[in-house]
Design an enzyme around this catalytic site. Structure first.
Site, short mmCIF file in Angstrom:
data_model
loop_
_atom_site.label_atom_id
_atom_site.label_comp_id
_atom_site.label_asym_id
_atom_site.label_seq_id
_atom_site.Cartn_x
_atom_site.Cartn_y
_atom_site.Cartn_z
N SER A 115 111.17 79.40 67.78
CA SER A 115 111.52 79.70 66.38
C SER A 115 111.49 78.48 65.47
CB SER A 115 112.91 80.34 66.32
OG SER A 115 113.89 79.49 66.86
N LYS B 140 122.34 82.20 63.15
CA LYS B 140 121.69 81.10 62.44
C LYS B 140 122.11 81.06 60.97
CE LYS B 140 117.58 80.99 65.41
NZ LYS B 140 116.14 81.25 65.50
#
Length: 683
Positions: free
Chosen positions: A589, A632
């Site tokens: 990611s 996140k």
């Protein structure tokens, strides 16, 4: 009586009268000397025989002592011998006296042999009976001594007690038959046999299992939801699933209990949530931990043939909970290990399969135990560490980390009150401000859950309790604020305000998901004259290294679009570093973050420290979806990020992000890296 004669029968026809003429036979006559010797030998043989046979009468000797005829002697002796009727008939039909004497010798010899054999058997039998009688007498003496001392025969009493328990015990017929069989075996065993304890323990275990005992479930859905909300903040998915189960259970009696697996970082309340589920459903609660278990016998038990064998953890837990429909927590399911002793995860397949657990068989119990009424709740930190075959049987519910304000709410409603009571303080004498709790969350903890937060708050109250005891100022009021917090907890451990510094070119904030929850991950790029080599540092995993190579290849193939000098790319060595260097990092990611950091370094374009980004990149620049978006975003919000660039395909995940974070952060959705470049170019 048995003297042999020749009988001639004559018939008188006139008067129909039978006349008999009887004369002694002389056909087998022998000399007087031979006859006398034979008589003496037979008498001696009879005397020897009588001495050996205890039930043989001596009268036979009186009868034959004055008889000199061998025929008469043989007839008298034959009459006293214990022989069959056919043999007696054979004596009658034998006219020759010498042959009859030989027959007598043979029968006497046979009878003596039979007698000797009987004696041997009697001796052996007597020895066995003597040993048995000796043991019986000794045991009777021990019993009488115990009775005199007020003690009783434990085994006899134990058998009666167990029989009474079995008679009253509620269980299936096959189990009761098994219990009676084991009790019979136990009763017949010698008390000194090592098997006695094994059989006794087995009977006790079977009697302690809840074969047909179940607790009454709560059917009030509003009360159940209220109980769940009172113990845990948020976690709506889990709460809704439990309420749905209770609702359907009331309509359909045949509904199988769900097998739920709670997956999330440490400290978010997975274990305590299982206890709350038990409370809201009014079921008993039982827990086992399988972390580090590497022996499948720990799960399904050992066979009774082994010394020191025991049932497995599943049956032991069912024994403790006293009902067949508890909430059964299996903790740390992702931390089981596999080695030469077996695969415990495979042993759990039968336990956690709704189609099979009705017929679960523990190796020690050896009988089917119905687990279909049990509500299994499993916990794990990492979903990918759960074996695929086991994962397929579970209903996965992922729990994410808490936001700062969720932690604040949990601390105010639960943690502070709990710690005040545990430390012997009173609410009216102690207060802690919201800003102080937020400061603890931001500057003294770094986690997804609230365990460290609870420890830090406990540390504050410990110091207050110590002050009360030493200073004896129990009535003094203690107020903890953000200003005096350092006097209780010391200097700050984590300084989030570091992100307020302006980032130089070549540095970009990525977003990462760690075991502590979400956080920002700054990526640094530097280049210098060289031969186009790529150096990667910062404990990067293979996937992240590949992402860096993909990012560089994408930039080289599109250098004109990004206005980068190609010779600079080929004639420079590139160094990519991801702090902190000692912390392992991996995952795809960071693709768009690595690409942006490389472009920032080569174009000398500074990227705002308020921008964070996440997304996987391909060689064509397509941005692919990522996981852990909620965590996140929570970490980014905590670090002061106000703009997040993320893949368009993750748009659906924005629904899970709390509203207080959404209102402070601008989300930019992209399909291709060129969309990202447009955003940073306009900054």
């Amino acid at each position: 009586m048995y003297i042999k004669y020749i009988i001639l029968i004559l018939k008188n026809n006139e008067k129909n009268i039978l006349n008999a003429v009887i004369t002694s036979t002389t056909q087998f006559a022998m000399s007087p000397m031979d006859e006398k010797a034979l008589v003496r030998k037979l008498m001696r043989r009879v005397e020897t025989y009588i001495t050996k046979v205890p039930n043989m009468s001596n009268s036979i000797l009186a009868q034959i002592s004055d008889v000199n005829s061998i025929s008469k002697v043989s007839d008298i002796v034959a009459n006293y011998l214990p022989i069959e009727f056919d043999r007696r008939l054979e004596y009658l039909n034998t006219v020759n006296p010498y042959k009859r004497v030989i027959m007598l010798f043979e029968d006497i010899k046979t009878e003596e042999e039979i007698l000797e054999l009987d004696k041997k058997i009697d001796i052996k039998l007597k020895k066995v009976l003597d040993d048995s009688q000796k043991e019986f007498i000794l045991r009777e003496k021990i019993r009488l001594i115990r009775e005199e001392l007020g003690d009783v025969n434990l085994k006899e009493s134990d058998v009666n007690i167990l029989k009474d328990k079995i008679d009253k015990f509620k269980c299936p017929k096959n189990i009761k038959d098994k219990l009676y069989s084991e009790l019979k075996k136990y009763e017949l065993m010698n008390s000194n046999s090592p098997e006695v304890g094994v059989v006794r323990n087995y009977i006790e275990l079977i009697l302690s299992l809840p074969w047909e005992e179940s607790s009454k479930e709560n059917k009030d859905l509003k009360l159940a939801r209220k109980r769940l909300d009172s113990t845990h903040y948020g976690l709506d998915k889990v709460k809704e699933r439990i309420i749905e189960y209770l609702a359907v259970k009331q309509i359909s009696e045949g509904l199988k209990s769900p097998i739920i697996c709670l997956v999330g970082p440490p400290g978010v309340g997975k274990t305590t949530l299982a206890k709350s589920i038990a409370e809201c459903t009014s079921r008993n609660f039982v827990k086992i931990s399988v972390g580090g278990v590497n022996d499948e016998a720990e799960i399904i038990g050992h066979r009774r043939t082994y010394i020191g064998s025991n049932p497995g953890r599943i049956i032991n837990a069912m024994k403790k909970c006293k009902s067949n429909n508890p909430v059964f927590l299996i903790d740390e399911i992702d931390k089981m290990t596999k080695d030469i002793k077996g695969d415990p995860a495979s042993s759990l397949l039968e336990v956690l399969d709704p189609e099979q657990n009705k017929y679960f068989v523990d190796s020690y119990v050896e009988e089917e135990f119905d687990l279909s009424n049990v509500m299994f709740v499993l916990t794990a930190n990492y979903l990918y560490q759960i074996p695929e075959a086991l994962r397929d049987r579970l209903e996965i519910i992922e729990l994410s980390g808490y936001t700062e304000y969720e932690k604040l709410d949990i601390a105010k409603k639960h943690i502070v009150k709990k710690q005040i009571i545990e430390h012997g303080l009173k609410d009216k004498n102690v207060s802690i401000s919201d800003n102080a709790i937020l400061s603890i969350i931001r500057n003294y903890t770094k986690e997804a859950g609230v365990r460290d937060l609870e420890r830090e708050i406990a540390k504050v109250f410990r110091k207050i309790s110590t002050s009360v005891v030493i200073g004896e100022e129990s009535k003094k009021k203690y107020s903890i604020t953000e200003k005096n917090l350092e006097s209780y907890l010391g200097k700050k451990k984590y300084l989030i305000e570091d992100n307020n510094k302006k980032l130089p070119y070549g540095v970009v904030n990525g977003l990462a998901y760690t075991e502590f929850g979400g956080t920002i991950l700054p990526i640094e790029v530097a280049y210098y004259k060289g031969k186009g080599n790529l150096m990667l540092t910062g404990s990067l995993g293979d996937v992240m290294k590949e992402s860096a190579k993909i990012a560089l290849s994408y930039i080289k193939s599109n250098y004109e679009y990004f206005n980068i000098n190609y010779e600079l790319l080929t004639e420079s060595d590139i160094h990519i570093h991801v702090p902190e260097g000692a912390v392992p990092k991996d995952g795809p990611s960071a693709g768009i973050t690595l690409t942006t950091a490389l472009i920032s370094a080569f174009t000398k374009k500074e990227i705002s420290n308020k921008i964070g980004m996440t997304g996987e990149i391909t060689l064509r620049g397509d941005v692919l979806p990522i996981g852990g978006l909620k965590e996140k975003c929570i970490g980014a919000h905590r670090s002061g990020i106000n703009t997040i660039i993320l893949p368009k395909t993750n748009e659906k995940d924005l629904e899970e992000i709390p509203e207080e974070i959404k209102k402070d952060i601008k989300f930019i959705l992209v399909n291709n890296y060129k969309d990202v470049y447009k955003v940073i170019k306009e900054e």
